[in-house]
Design a protein around this motif. Structure first.
Motif, short mmCIF file in Angstrom:
data_model
loop_
_atom_site.label_atom_id
_atom_site.label_comp_id
_atom_site.label_asym_id
_atom_site.label_seq_id
_atom_site.Cartn_x
_atom_site.Cartn_y
_atom_site.Cartn_z
N GLY A 45 0.90 -1.43 -0.16
CA GLY A 45 0.11 -0.15 0.12
C GLY A 45 0.85 1.25 0.07
N LEU A 46 1.76 1.41 0.61
CA LEU A 46 2.73 2.45 0.86
C LEU A 46 3.43 2.59 -0.47
N GLN A 47 3.86 1.52 -1.09
CA GLN A 47 4.84 1.45 -2.32
C GLN A 47 3.90 2.12 -3.50
N SER A 48 2.73 1.52 -3.65
CA SER A 48 1.60 2.00 -4.56
C SER A 48 1.42 3.49 -4.23
N TYR A 49 1.09 3.87 -3.07
CA TYR A 49 0.94 5.36 -2.84
C TYR A 49 1.99 6.19 -3.32
N LEU A 50 3.27 5.62 -2.91
CA LEU A 50 4.38 6.54 -3.40
C LEU A 50 4.61 6.87 -4.80
N LEU A 51 4.33 5.70 -5.61
CA LEU A 51 4.57 5.65 -7.14
C LEU A 51 3.26 6.22 -7.99
N LYS A 52 2.18 5.98 -7.26
CA LYS A 52 0.76 6.22 -7.98
C LYS A 52 -0.02 7.26 -7.55
N TYR A 53 0.35 8.07 -6.46
CA TYR A 53 -0.35 9.24 -6.02
C TYR A 53 -0.77 10.05 -7.40
N PRO A 54 -1.82 10.73 -7.38
CA PRO A 54 -2.93 10.52 -6.12
C PRO A 54 -3.99 9.53 -6.63
N GLU B 201 -6.82 3.58 3.34
CA GLU B 201 -7.69 4.16 4.49
C GLU B 201 -6.37 3.92 5.57
N HIS B 202 -5.22 3.43 5.14
CA HIS B 202 -4.07 3.20 6.21
C HIS B 202 -3.06 4.52 6.24
N ILE B 203 -3.33 5.50 5.47
CA ILE B 203 -2.43 6.53 4.85
C ILE B 203 -2.95 7.90 5.15
N GLU B 204 -2.14 8.66 5.67
CA GLU B 204 -2.30 10.11 5.85
C GLU B 204 -1.16 10.77 5.30
N SER B 205 -1.39 11.91 4.54
CA SER B 205 -0.61 12.61 3.65
C SER B 205 -0.55 14.08 4.02
N GLN C 44 6.45 15.70 0.62
CA GLN C 44 5.30 15.10 1.00
C GLN C 44 5.76 14.28 2.09
N ALA C 45 5.04 14.33 3.22
CA ALA C 45 5.08 13.45 4.02
C ALA C 45 3.84 12.62 4.25
N VAL C 46 4.30 11.26 4.26
CA VAL C 46 3.15 10.07 4.30
C VAL C 46 3.35 9.25 5.67
N LEU C 47 2.33 9.21 6.28
CA LEU C 47 2.38 8.19 7.47
C LEU C 47 1.52 7.15 7.27
N TYR C 48 2.00 5.95 7.26
CA TYR C 48 1.51 4.78 7.23
C TYR C 48 1.45 3.83 8.32
N ARG C 49 0.04 3.46 8.57
CA ARG C 49 -0.43 2.90 9.76
C ARG C 49 -1.12 1.59 9.21
N ASN D 277 -1.66 -8.18 15.21
CA ASN D 277 -1.03 -8.27 16.39
C ASN D 277 -0.46 -6.85 16.87
N GLY D 278 -1.12 -5.85 16.13
CA GLY D 278 -0.56 -4.64 16.48
C GLY D 278 -0.11 -3.68 15.34
N PRO D 279 -0.50 -2.33 15.63
CA PRO D 279 -0.35 -1.56 14.38
C PRO D 279 1.22 -1.41 14.05
N ASP D 280 1.62 -1.36 12.90
CA ASP D 280 2.70 -1.11 12.28
C ASP D 280 2.91 0.34 11.70
N TYR D 281 4.08 0.90 12.06
CA TYR D 281 4.09 2.31 11.47
C TYR D 281 5.34 2.58 10.43
N ALA D 282 5.16 3.24 9.49
CA ALA D 282 6.26 3.97 8.70
C ALA D 282 5.82 5.37 8.44
N VAL D 283 6.92 6.15 8.49
CA VAL D 283 6.97 7.53 8.04
C VAL D 283 8.06 7.71 6.61
N ALA D 284 7.09 8.14 5.66
CA ALA D 284 8.01 8.19 4.45
C ALA D 284 7.78 9.82 4.06
#
Length: 360
Positions: free
Chosen positions: A227-236, A241-245, A264-269, A274-281
């Motif tokens: 989802g994060l990779q797709s968002y970075l390459l194919k925005y907009p 639903e797991h990404i805020e920008s 562009q700051a992308v927050l991936y939740r 087992n619990g949320p994963d976070y990545a900030v790109a």
């Protein structure tokens, strides 16, 4: 533990080490044992994939920030790894990462501001070009310019600025802001295809292709964070639903020339059971100097032991930069990567201080 491959030979762990429970001594002991095993895995990761020494790993665990230059396939690409142990939580880091006022206090930041939605020209209040940039723009032509610009932007400055007028600097600053605002709006509508082509040097630099090349080094990114990779390459077009920008501009000084960047700051939740994963790109859309493209990725590896909150803050900075090839470029490259490494080390140390500061 899940792994995310970033860059050429770097594995960043996304997720958390097991949290200690309080529902029985045996269970606590078992959880601590598992957590210790995971720490051993983390040490193995640092040694095998990053090439850190035992002393560097101990330094990280003791709270010292450590940064290292990683191998890259081409001279114009730079990858820098950094890590530090912080007595805080991923949630607190996410708050800090989105706190513009806090970012202003970090080393190398001269100015920074978040854009409105939709972005407005007034969002650039407080931004001005350096005197050196003003002088360089007067003689800026396609193929020979000290500022990264597409041809149409060079023409804007050449034809619309009265360079002999007393208000020439104000004209330049106004046009620069208008051009950046237009570039941001085009990107929000059309994505990477609107990032343009720098023509300040003889060899044009297409930003879209440069960014795609940078992301392509992440062989496992489509596997573990599609989802994060797709968002970075194919925005907009790409939605999640797991990404805020958010978008913002910054003026930074990495030790060479002060540089203006649109980001562009992308927050991936994540949605892991087992619990949320976070990545900030943080994705670069434009830079006035040095960087054709850049992507910073930060992850938090939770390490709660004996009811003490803690985490490993791990960052990878990847970029494609101008002027790093050839004999002269190799000399410039050494200086540039050394400054990037030391800058990341200082930034991680400052982030640790900010996160561990007692809450008022």
């Amino acid at each position: 533990m899940r792994y995310l491959r970033i860059g050429v030979s770097t594995l960043l762990m996304i997720g958390s080490l097991p949290e200690v429970t309080s529902s029985g001594a045996a269970r606590v002991s078992g959880s601590i044992h598992v957590a210790d095993e995971k720490r051993d895995e983390l040490s193995e990761f640092f040694k095998k994939y990053i090439g850190l020494s035992s002393d560097q790993i101990r330094a990280i665990r003791s709270g010292q920030s450590v940064a290292k230059i990683l191998d890259s396939p081409t001279a114009d690409e730079v990858f820098v790894f950094g890590a530090v142990y912080v007595r805080s939580t991923p949630e607190e880091y996410l708050k800090l990462a989105s706190d513009i006022e806090a970012l202003k206090k970090l080393p190398n930041y001269l100015a920074i501001r978040k854009f409105s939605d939709p972005p407005q020209l007034s969002d650039f209040d407080g931004l001005s070009l350096e005197e050196e940039d003003f002088k360089d723009l007067q003689k800026c032509r396609e193929g020979k310019c000290e500022i990264q610009l597409p041809t149409d932007a060079m023409e804007e400055f050449r034809t619309k600025v009265n360079w002999s007028a007393p208000g020439a600097r104000d004209q330049v600053n106004r046009i620069a802001k208008e051009l950046m605002l237009e570039a941001l709006k085009k990107y929000k509508d059309g994505g990477n295809a609107e990032l343009g082509v720098y023509r300040d040097k003889n060899n044009p630099a297409a930003v879209e292709q440069a960014f795609e090349s940078l992301v392509s080094r992440s062989k496992a990114l489509p596997v573990y964070l599609p989802g994060l990779q797709s968002y970075l390459l194919k925005y907009p077009e790409a939605k999640s639903e797991h990404i805020e920008s958010d978008f913002y501009w910054e003026k930074v000084n990495f030790g060479l020339k002060p540089t203006i960047r649109l980001l562009q700051a992308v927050l991936y939740r994540g949605a892991d059971s087992n619990g949320p994963d976070y990545a900030v790109a943080v994705k670069q859309l434009y830079a006035s100097h040095y960087f054709h493209t850049a992507l910073d990725l930060t992850v938090c590896v939770r390490d709660d032991q004996e009811n003490q909150q803690g985490m490993f803050l791990i960052t990878l900075k990847g970029s494609q930069q101008a002027g790093l090839t050839g004999f002269k470029g190799s000399i410039v490259r050494k200086v540039a990567v050394d400054k990037t490494r030391s800058s990341l080390e200082r930034a991680l140390a400052a982030t640790k201080v900010a996160l561990e500061r007692p809450k008022k």
